[in-house]
Design a protein around this motif. Structure first.
Motif: not given
Length: 87
Positions: A13-22
């Protein structure tokens, strides 16, 4: 600026560009959005991103980072071979 590959261990669930950047504190211009977050080992929850060298150096010690790797340009070696199938 040159880009390098960074391997991360993330919950899916963390494997999105936005979440990873955050999570890593990365700016939008430090991460290659066209490359995205690539799942390289689903069983181990490993993902790869492409980031600027300076950003990679800054996040290298983060708990989520498994490794930082070069991203050499892949080019053909030597002259192109002639097609032998039509002979």
């Amino acid at each position: 600026m040159a880009r390098v590959m960074v391997t991360l261990r993330l919950d899916p669930e963390q494997a999105t560009l936005e979440e990873m950047r955050r999570l890593l504190g990365l700016a939008a211009d430090e991460v290659d959005p066209a490359f995205g977050v690539v799942n390289i080992s689903p069983a181990e929850h490993l993902y790869t991103i492409l980031v600027d060298e300076a950003a990679a150096a800054r996040i290298a010690g983060h708990d989520l980072v498994e490794g930082v790797y070069g991203n050499p340009r892949v080019e053909p070696f030597g002259p192109p071979e002639e097609d032998q199938s039509s002979s």
